[in-house]
Scaffold this active site. Structure first.
Site, PDB file in Angstrom:
ATOM      1  N   CYS A  29       0.783  -1.125  -0.130  1.00 30.07           N
ATOM      2  CA  CYS A  29       0.061  -0.111   0.226  1.00 30.07           C
ATOM      3  C   CYS A  29       0.858   1.382   0.088  1.00 30.07           C
ATOM      4  CB  CYS A  29      -0.797  -0.040   1.365  1.00 30.07           C
ATOM      5  SG  CYS A  29      -1.936  -1.343   1.617  1.00 30.07           S
ATOM      6  N   THR A  30       0.464   2.376  -0.283  1.00 32.89           N
ATOM      7  CA  THR A  30       1.209   3.440  -0.409  1.00 32.89           C
ATOM      8  C   THR A  30       1.091   4.090   0.790  1.00 32.89           C
ATOM      9  OG1 THR A  30       0.298   3.466  -2.703  1.00 32.89           O
ATOM     10  CG2 THR A  30       1.916   5.309  -1.942  1.00 32.89           C
TER      11      THR A  30
END
Ligand SMILES: [Zn+2]
Ligand SMILES: [Zn+2]
Length: 1027
Positions: A895-896
């Site tokens: 996930c960023t």
């Protein structure tokens, strides 16, 4: 039932019921506590003798299982606790690569050790030890797992000599006596959870059930001795537990024949009709006594002998079916929890309960409100007096064309809700009383009402954001916040520079035995309540400018001339400042940090003021203390306010000279000290509106960049993305709303751009960008090739390409194509707390003086078409070719995980860099400038790369040239591409090492003389490239 002749012992496998609740507990544990830690977790399973005829009882793994038996009070006659181990890996590849045979043997060795050491006699459930391996794919709310009951394998087969139902193997007296003994055993809380035991039957048919540790005492005297255990029951077969039981008997009791008893129940009562009695013989296994012996083992659920473990299919659990109500909220907050995995634990409770008051719902108000939600803030009150106008739409990120003419405070509420349903937001339409506002007899009552209303609002909130467009309207809220010691954060924008600051705490009280009320008025200390010098407010440092604007009354007219992108940068910083302050132990009293000093706490520096300029690419942190002449926060003003309340406020608003007398400002007449707002750069709107921009990625960066580009005047936008909108995107990706869920981003984004700017010509293309190191199967090859060609056409037909995807490898092909086509390429990449914005250099020119050359490839020059050294690309300082970087990552890397606000800042800078480049006479060939060294032209500074860090308040401009080893823009790569076209690209996609060989990186890595490329920022351990 009668066993015929002797035959090999067959046992029934144990059925497992791993409840969804267990996996949900694991999900929480992983997110909140474990983070990236993947060490084994002790857990507990539950087991019971069979209760119903024909239905085997299941081995339960339930929410309580997440604790080890020692820490677990759960357990009863139907839930006998059994110790287990959970191995939860961080990613799918890790799960697939687990050596299942090896870990099973390791568990079996524990069982062997427990037998030899005597632990089993103390705690017989150790014989049933189990093992769970899993991968909790929290991003997709899925869990993949396998369960094993490790069972020791004998050298030779165990022979079953006889097997009968207990009722036929025993006499009637024995059955009666044994039933009674079992009822006792199962009634006592001491013994009911002990699944292995002894049955002793004397010659006079008296049966007793005894602990395993009594086996020595029970031997001899012609008594019958049976080794009993709770059998989960499967028709005429003894249960799986019998195998390790026999190992125990063999090893501890040193016998080669055993009588066993498979104990089953019928609705809580001993069922001797169905319980089994059997006899088995076996040979003593060799080598089990040796301390380092690792036994052979079987026991994976569904395992078939001879099959490879890797072929075992994992079971799959879908967690999205549970808690659907709270799930959206959890998805939206996951990125904050993931921040805690490597960086710092976000206090979600504090954030969600913080009541934030936003004064202003315009450009800054929209951005700040949205970013606050991204930080997990759930209580917002927004105050504004204006209506949405057509010209606001491209600037004010939340509004759409349907809102035109509607009060902002009305329009903003649904737009926030549709991004985060859990947010509580109230919009209040009111005018904030402005200093210098002429109060007439007719409006006095309403101004006074507004003052009182504002006071109530400040009182009932924890944090106040001053986002009003004029400083005059910040006076009253500043005063009220200082009076009530409330956190106040101000953001001020002026053409292309910004100031973001937090106001200092209010004054403490000097001691001295005075009456409390009087002390609150008369005895204000110059320090705050912690005895520290108070930090200043936004009126403390420049008194004169206020005086001016108050007379000219035009600051608000000017202040709306804001460089596009500036709002995003300033809002990002304001919200970051808020989050840091909330996490600082001293909160409002925290001293101001200056960048470069080491007084940082876990979140990074906590400065007092930040000033920055887009055109100069500078950022400075400033510290100033509260001034005794301040018209908003000085003790003179505060004590006057406390003494006279709103009479004083009304008087000050009506006649600001009163304030000047009060605070002894002597230089009132000093005229026009306020610097004039600098003239805007001569923007070539035609150039901007005709520039065809290709945005690769329609996520957080894509949304912001598209929006800001429109604000700059860009009208031709093509957006490429392969994803769909999911709920966790809503708070971070500024354009999407809950109506877009499950729609492709590439199409959802178009409507949102149109409703902000009807004249935009936008196209969305749903397509995956081909990536090196993601080998394609023969039947995918044709479609991947199509995508390569399509991307090539897209690059060729656009003027500027924005690389806004979230993996490194997806930037490779676009980078190559841009260098080949000599197109402007702008990269924006986010790390956890730092960002990189860069423009790639121009492609190579062709060498002259090389008349012979059928191969165009041989003519590539080391310089660009203007004969200048080429600037580098995103891959120039890499020493490995881009490969599949996702499957080996942990969740937080997939996930960023970036600090909210970072994307806004990077997007603002990327759009700004683009407009500057477009206006530069040399365009893509413009040389890279470094802040502080290059004289800045009318356009401001045009750097090659900008790297910024939120926690350290760094802003660096860097310059790097194209590397001859670059995997994306070097001549070696480009000439190979020109020669072989998409064949070359497809080879790279399938064989990542090919690129390394081609560019000489392989040799470079081998050479001892290799040193880091000079412009790698070594202080940056954040690995921008990872995201
Ligand atoms: Zn002040
Ligand atoms: Zn390069």
């Amino acid at each position: 039932m009668e066993a015929a002749a002797a035959r090999p012992l067959q046992v029934a496998a144990i059925g497992v019921c791993a409840e969804t609740g267990f996996w949900d507990s694991l999900r929480r544990l992983k997110l909140d506590v474990l983070g990236t830690d993947d060490s084994p977790i002790p857990i507990t399973g539950y087991y019971t003798p069979r209760q119903y005829e024909k239905i085997a009882s299941l081995f339960r793994i339930c929410p309580e299982s997440i604790l080890p038996p020692s820490a677990n009070s759960f357990g009863d006659r139907n839930n006998c606790p059994v110790p287990g181990t959970l191995l939860n890996t961080n990613n799918m590849r890790g799960f697939q690569n687990l050596d299942r045979a090896l870990i099973l043997r390791a568990e079996a060795k524990k069982i062997l050790h427990d037998i030899s050491s005597g632990n089993v006699e103390e705690n017989p459930s150790l014989l049933l030890r189990f093992l769970v391996i899993s991968f909790a794919d929290l991003k997709n709310w899925k869990v993949y797992y396998n369960v094993a009951f490790p069972s020791l394998v004998f050298d030779s087969k165990i022979t079953l000599l006889s097997l009968k139902f207990a009722s036929s193997a025993l006499s009637q007296e024995e059955v009666t006596s044994l039933s009674k003994a079992f009822i006792e055993w199962r009634k006592s809380s001491e013994t009911t959870v002990v699944p292995f035991f002894l049955i002793n039957i004397t010659q006079d048919s008296t049966a007793t059930v005894r602990h395993l540790k009594d086996w020595k005492a029970c031997q001899g005297n012609g008594q019958k001795l049976l080794f009993g255990f709770y059998d989960h029951g499967n028709r005429g077969f003894p249960g799986w537990a019998l195998r390790n039981y026999i190992a125990f008997v063999s090893l501890r009791c040193k016998i080669e024949k055993v009588q066993f008893f498979c104990y089953r129940e019928k609705r809580g009562h001993p069922d001797l009709q169905q319980s089994l009695i059997g006899e088995a013989s076996f040979l003593a296994p060799h080598g089990w006594d040796a301390p380092d012996y690792v036994p052979e083992a079987i026991g994976w659920e569904g395992e078939t002998i001879g099959k490879e473990y890797k072929e075992m299919k994992p079971k799959e659990i879908d967690l999205s079916s549970i808690n659907p109500a709270s799930q959206d909220e959890e998805k939206q907050l996951m990125h904050l929890k993931l921040m805690g995995w490597r960086h710092f634990a976000v206090n979600l409770d504090k954030l969600s309960s913080a009541r934030c008051l936003l004064l202003g719902a315009g450009t800054l108000g929209c951005e700040v409100a949205r970013l606050l939600m991204t930080w997990g803030v759930r209580k917002l009150t927004v105050v504004d007096n204006g209506c949405v106008s057509m010209s606001d739409l491209v600037k004010q990120s939340l509004y759409t064309d349907k809102d035109c003419g509607v009060p902002r405070v009305t329009a903003i509420v649904p737009h926030l809700k549709e991004r985060c349903s859990a947010v509580e937001v109230e919009g209040i339409q009111m005018e904030i009383p402005i200093l210098g506002h002429n109060i007439s007899a007719s409006n006095a009552a309403s101004v006074l009402d507004d003052c009182k209303r504002l006071q109530t609002l400040v009182d009932s909130n924890d944090v106040v954001f001053l986002l009003n467009e004029t400083r005059e309207s910040m006076w009253l809220p500043t005063l009220l916040c200082a009076d009530k010691n409330k956190i106040a954060i101000a953001a001020l924008l002026k053409y292309d520079s910004y100031l973001v600051m937090r106001h200092g705490a209010g004054p403490g009280i000097k001691g001295g035995g005075m009456d409390e009320v009087i002390a609150q008025i008369e005895n204000l200390s110059t320090e705050d309540a912690l005895g520290r010098q108070r930090l200043g407010c936004c009126f403390c440092s420049d008194i004169a400018s206020l005086v001016n604007s108050e007379y000219t009354g035009t600051l608000d007219q000017h202040s709306t001339v804001i460089s596009p992108g500036l709002t995003s940068v300033a809002s990002g910083k304001a919200v970051e400042l808020f989050a840091r302050m909330l996490h600082h132990p001293d909160e409002i009293h925290a001293p101001g940090d200056i960048a470069g000093t080491d007084t940082e706490h876990q979140l990074g520096l906590l400065p007092h003021q930040m000033q920055g300029s887009l055109s100069k690419c500078v950022l400075s942190t400033v510290l100033c203390n509260s001034s005794s002449n301040c018209i908003a926060c000085s003790n003179a003003v505060l004590s006057e306010y406390r003494r006279r309340g709103f009479y004083f406020v009304m008087q000050a608003i009506n006649c600001p000279t009163h304030l000047k007398e009060l605070t002894n400002i002597s230089d009132l007449k000093k005229p026009f000290a306020c610097s004039k707002i600098s003239a805007s750069i001569p923007v070539n709107l035609e150039k901007l509106s005709s520039a065809r921009c290709l945005l690769l990625g329609a996520g957080t960066l894509g949304c912001d960049v598209a929006r800001i580009l429109m604000d700059c005047g860009v009208r031709k936008i093509t957006i490429v993305d392969s994803g769909r909108v999911v709920v966790s995107n809503l708070a971070r990706q500024s354009l999407y709303t809950s109506d877009d869920r499950d729609s492709p981003k590439a199409s959802a984004i178009l409507g949102h751009l149109k409703e902000r700017c009807p004249s935009v010509i936008a196209e969305g293309i749903k397509m995956e960008i081909p990536m090196p190191g993601h080998p394609v199967s023969p039947n995918e090859a044709a479609s991947v090739l199509e995508e390569c060609k399509r991307l090539q056409e897209l690059v060729a037909s656009h003027d500027a390409i924005f690389l806004l995807t979230d993996t490194r490898e997806s930037r490779w092909l676009p980078t190559l194509l841009c260098a080949n086509e000599n197109k402007i390429a702008i990269t924006a990449a986010l790390g956890y707390d730092s960002y990189l914005v860069m423009r790639h250099g121009a492609g190579p020119g062709t060498s002259r003086g090389n008349p012979d050359g059928d191969a165009a490839a041989d003519k590539l020059s080391a310089e660009d078409a203007l004969g200048r050294q080429r600037l580098g690309c995103y891959f120039c300082n890499d020493v490995v070719a881009p490969v599949d970087s996702v499957s080996n990552r942990t969740l937080d890397q997939q996930c960023t995980v970036t600090r909210p606000g970072l994307a806004s800042i990077a997007s603002g800078r990327a759009a700004d860099l683009f407009t500057r480049l477009l206006h530069h006479p040399d365009g893509i060939h413009a040389q890279g400038e470094i802040a502080g060294t290059n004289s800045e032209g009318p356009l401001g500074l045009l750097p090659h790369q900008i790297r910024g860090s939120l926690s350290q308040y760094n802003l660096l401009t860097l310059l790097g040239y194209s590397s001859s080893n670059c995997t994306a823009c070097s001549n070696a790569v480009l000439s190979e591409y020109q020669r072989r076209g998409m064949d070359f690209v497809m080879q790279v996609i399938n064989e990542p090492t090919y690129l390394e060989d081609l560019t000489g990186i392989t040799d470079l890595m081998k050479s001892a003389a290799y040193s880091q490329v000079e412009w790698i920022d070594e202080a940056d351990d954040d690995e921008i490239d990872m995201l």
